[in-house]
Write a protein that holds these residues in place. Structure first.
Motif, short mmCIF file in Angstrom:
data_model
loop_
_atom_site.label_atom_id
_atom_site.label_comp_id
_atom_site.label_asym_id
_atom_site.label_seq_id
_atom_site.Cartn_x
_atom_site.Cartn_y
_atom_site.Cartn_z
N GLU A 66 42.67 72.92 27.64
CA GLU A 66 42.05 73.71 28.69
C GLU A 66 42.95 73.74 29.92
OE1 GLU A 66 37.48 74.13 30.14
OE2 GLU A 66 38.29 72.10 30.04
N GLY A 67 42.88 74.81 30.70
CA GLY A 67 43.57 74.85 31.99
C GLY A 67 45.01 75.33 31.93
N ARG A 68 45.45 75.86 30.80
CA ARG A 68 46.78 76.49 30.77
C ARG A 68 46.69 77.78 31.58
NH1 ARG A 68 49.66 76.26 25.33
NH2 ARG A 68 48.90 78.35 25.00
N THR A 69 47.70 78.06 32.38
CA THR A 69 47.64 79.29 33.19
C THR A 69 48.96 80.06 33.11
OG1 THR A 69 48.49 78.23 35.19
CG2 THR A 69 46.11 78.22 34.90
N VAL A 70 48.89 81.34 33.46
CA VAL A 70 50.08 82.17 33.57
C VAL A 70 50.36 82.37 35.06
CG1 VAL A 70 51.03 84.48 33.12
CG2 VAL A 70 49.60 83.35 31.39
N LEU A 75 48.10 84.27 23.91
CA LEU A 75 48.95 83.08 24.01
C LEU A 75 48.22 81.93 24.71
CD1 LEU A 75 52.33 84.83 24.91
CD2 LEU A 75 51.84 83.53 22.81
N LEU A 76 47.40 82.28 25.71
CA LEU A 76 46.66 81.25 26.46
C LEU A 76 45.72 80.44 25.57
CD1 LEU A 76 45.85 83.13 29.79
CD2 LEU A 76 47.03 80.92 29.61
N SER A 117 43.09 79.27 30.40
CA SER A 117 42.25 78.97 29.25
C SER A 117 41.11 78.05 29.68
CB SER A 117 43.09 78.30 28.15
OG SER A 117 43.69 77.13 28.65
N PHE A 118 39.92 78.30 29.15
CA PHE A 118 38.81 77.37 29.42
C PHE A 118 37.89 77.25 28.21
CE2 PHE A 118 35.65 80.69 30.40
CZ PHE A 118 36.42 81.73 30.91
#
Lengths: 291, 328
Positions: B162-166, B43-44, B92-93
């Motif tokens: 970029e930079g989505r986090t859980v 998903l990320l 995500s990166f």
């Protein structure tokens, strides 16, 4: 036969048809699992028949565990009334008994064995009251065997000998399992023989090896092109003892894509089988050889 | 687009959500041992939840990317580095063509999931891209990765930033020590004495070194005492033997009554050892994150608790899903 049901966590129902092995228990397991498949119950993801038991895996988001149990109990009582007749196949499996590869392996793991001074064949012959390994090999290969379960690892058949219980071969498993078993070893533990489909760990006594692959994940071998595993529960196996020359020739035939297994369709009736076991087995052998 | 394997790590395999439907012939489900972390990784990076990823155990691989892409590492705390620069887990990166991904030492957990936008594009075998190494089936050539392998990557449908986090509380990893694994008693429970049954749930067990995708072995509890019996025909003479039967995923078999083994995603499908019960589906992911020597208690639950826990686990993933779809 009263089936014992148990939940395995929230995704499985385990059903023990009998706590000891018998063809009656195996047939009931086969009938119920076929009926479960035909019933196309919503939420069922795996249907696994075994020797004298079976298991159904289901998605409890789609069917409540209690509803799944009720469905199985309904099919279980219907199976009691069905005639134990199946349409199946008889398959001839060539075996080089007392071969050099399982011999090398059994020597390597000798300290894990009940009888470190002998071989697995000598041990099995003695505890089953046979006069030497030749008489034992004859007892192992003269009557056919039922594939009573497929599993453990990919495509491995468990085989149950089609003779009266007093004549059935029994042998304990190794005291501690081996970490290695040659691919296509013919083994035996409890009352079951097996063919190891892949190389790996194993605890059964090792009697010989077959040149005939029974599992091919790449599906390159002609008779495994339709499906990668040869066996299904309910198949009948007849061992054919071969010598080293015939073994080498069969391996060469497999490698060259020329090997054709001997497989015939048969109908099997448990009632008729029980009436005259040796006579019924002779009839099966006749079908195998085109008589 | 491809991923070059420079170093394979200890045991890195391609996994998706698994291969149901073939357990009756001994081919297990396979798939990620921590399915929550696998789905979150996908998903990320904007993949479908069940896309194929890499599962790395204890030690990370070293990888080089042939094109620009987006990746994420979830599951165990196995800190990623890109050309030596630290990156966050569960985020995500971006990766540029020719950059190298490596990992620091493991800090927490046992299995990390590396997702790449587009997913690992190995062939689908019997409906899944998962590796079943024992059967040399699926994944990359039916085996764990080796140096020099080149993994194909699928085309990306969507691009995410970029930079989505859980969030930490949505990661679903084991929290307290000892880790509690909830289990329903059953299967061959009647084969052991009442005292042994109580002892099984009262004892603290430790993860043994033999812990892999087939099963996790536990040691350190009291040996189980069996109810005396006449061995049934076909079962074998040891009190822990049964007439060879099917093994549920999560079932707890105890060979010889001494060291329990919980079967996992690459389970052997059947055999001749009795089982005392089954770890519930909601706690299976936790097992894959346990390191050797971790203390564990088995906690007895009934079916309604198992179903409530399953529901809670599904809601956790739903929250991950909605937190990420609301931030494209």
């Amino acid at each position: 036969m009263q089936t014992r049901f148990s939940f395995g966590g929230d995704e499985h129902i385990f059903a023990e048809v009998g706590d000891s092995m018998s063809l009656e228990a195996f047939f009931k397991s086969l009938f119920i699992t076929n009926a479960v498949r035909d019933a196309k119950i919503k939420g069922v993801t795996e249907i696994c028949p075994a020797n004298a038991s079976y298991q159904v895996k289901f998605d409890p988001d789609l069917i409540k565990p209690d509803d799944m149990l009720a469905e199985l109990k309904r099919l279980d009582s219907a199976a009691e009334k069905s005639e134990p007749v199946i349409a199946t196949r008889i398959i001839e499996i060539p075996v080089l008994y007392n071969d050099p590869w399982t011999h090398e392996t059994l020597m390597r793991f000798r300290e894990r064995h009940q009888e470190p001074d002998g071989t697995d064949l000598e041990y099995a012959a003695r505890i089953n009251n046979h006069d030497g390994i030749d008489a034992f090999i004859k007892a192992h290969s003269s009557a056919p065997w039922f594939v009573s379960m497929v599993g453990f690892v990919a495509g491995l058949p468990f085989l149950y000998q089609m003779v009266e219980r007093r004549r059935q071969i029994q042998a304990p498993k190794y005291l501690r399992p081996r970490t290695d078993t040659p691919k296509l070893t013919v083994g035996h533990g409890g009352c079951f023989s097996c063919i190891y489909s892949v190389r790996g760990a194993g605890g059964y006594q090792m009697f010989g090896i077959t040149p005939m692959p029974i599992y091919d994940p790449n599906q390159k071998i002609g008779y495994l092109r339709d499906f990668m595993c040869l066996f299904k529960p309910g198949d009948i196996v007849k061992w054919k003892p071969i010598d080293r020359l015939a073994y080498d020739a069969a391996v060469a035939d497999v490698d060259a894509g020329r090997f054709t297994p001997v497989i015939r369709n048969v109908s099997f009736s448990l009632t008729e089988f029980n009436r005259d076991i040796d006579g019924y087995n002779r009839k099966l052998e006749g079908i195998l050889h085109g008589n | 687009m491809a991923i070059k394997v420079l170093k394979p790590g200890l045991s890195t395999t391609v996994q998706d959500l698994g291969r149901p439907g073939y357990y009756h012939i001994g081919i297990p489900l396979s798939g990620g041992m921590d399915r929550h972390a696998l789905a979150a990784a996908n998903l990320l990076v904007g993949n479908a939840e069940g896309a194929a990823v890499l599962e790395a155990v204890f030690m990370g691989p070293e990888l080089e990317f042939t094109d620009d892409t987006m990746i994420a590492v979830t599951g165990a705390e196995l800190p990623p580095r890109l050309d030596g620069e630290p990156r966050e887990t569960w985020s995500s990166f971006k990766v540029k063509r020719g950059q190298r991904l490596s990992f620091d030492f493991l800090k927490k957990g046992a299995r990390a999931y590396i997702a790449v936008a587009g997913g690992i594009d190995v062939p689908v075998v019997l409906g899944s891209r998962s590796t079943y190494a024992l059967g040399a089936l699926g994944g990359f050539k039916g085996r764990k990765l080796e140096a020099g392998d080149e993994l194909p990557v699928g085309a990306t449908g969507t691009s995410v930033k970029e930079g989505r986090t859980v969030d930490e509380e949505l990661r679903g990893l084991p929290k307290a020590m000892p880790t509690e694994l909830r289990a329903t008693p059953g299967l061959y429970w009647h084969r052991i004495t009442d005292a042994a049954g109580q002892g099984f749930f009262a004892d603290t067990w430790k993860v043994a070194p033999e812990a892999d995708r087939i099963g996790y072995r536990f040691k350190g509890g009291k040996p189980l005492e069996f109810v005396p019996r006449e061995p049934p025909f076909g079962a074998g003479s040891d009190p822990s033997n049964i007439t060879d039967a099917c093994y549920p995923y999560g079932s707890i078999q105890v060979p010889g009554g001494t060291e329990p083994i919980v079967l996992h995603r690459d389970a052997v499908s059947g055999g001749g050892y009795f089982m005392v019960g089954t770890v519930i589906s909601a706690d299976m992911d936790l097992i894959g994150q346990l390191q050797p020597n971790t203390p564990v208690r088995f906690v007895k639950v009934e079916m309604d608790e198992a179903l409530a826990a399953r529901q809670a686990r599904a809601e956790l993933l739903a929250k991950v899903r909605s937190s990420l779809t609301s931030s494209p």
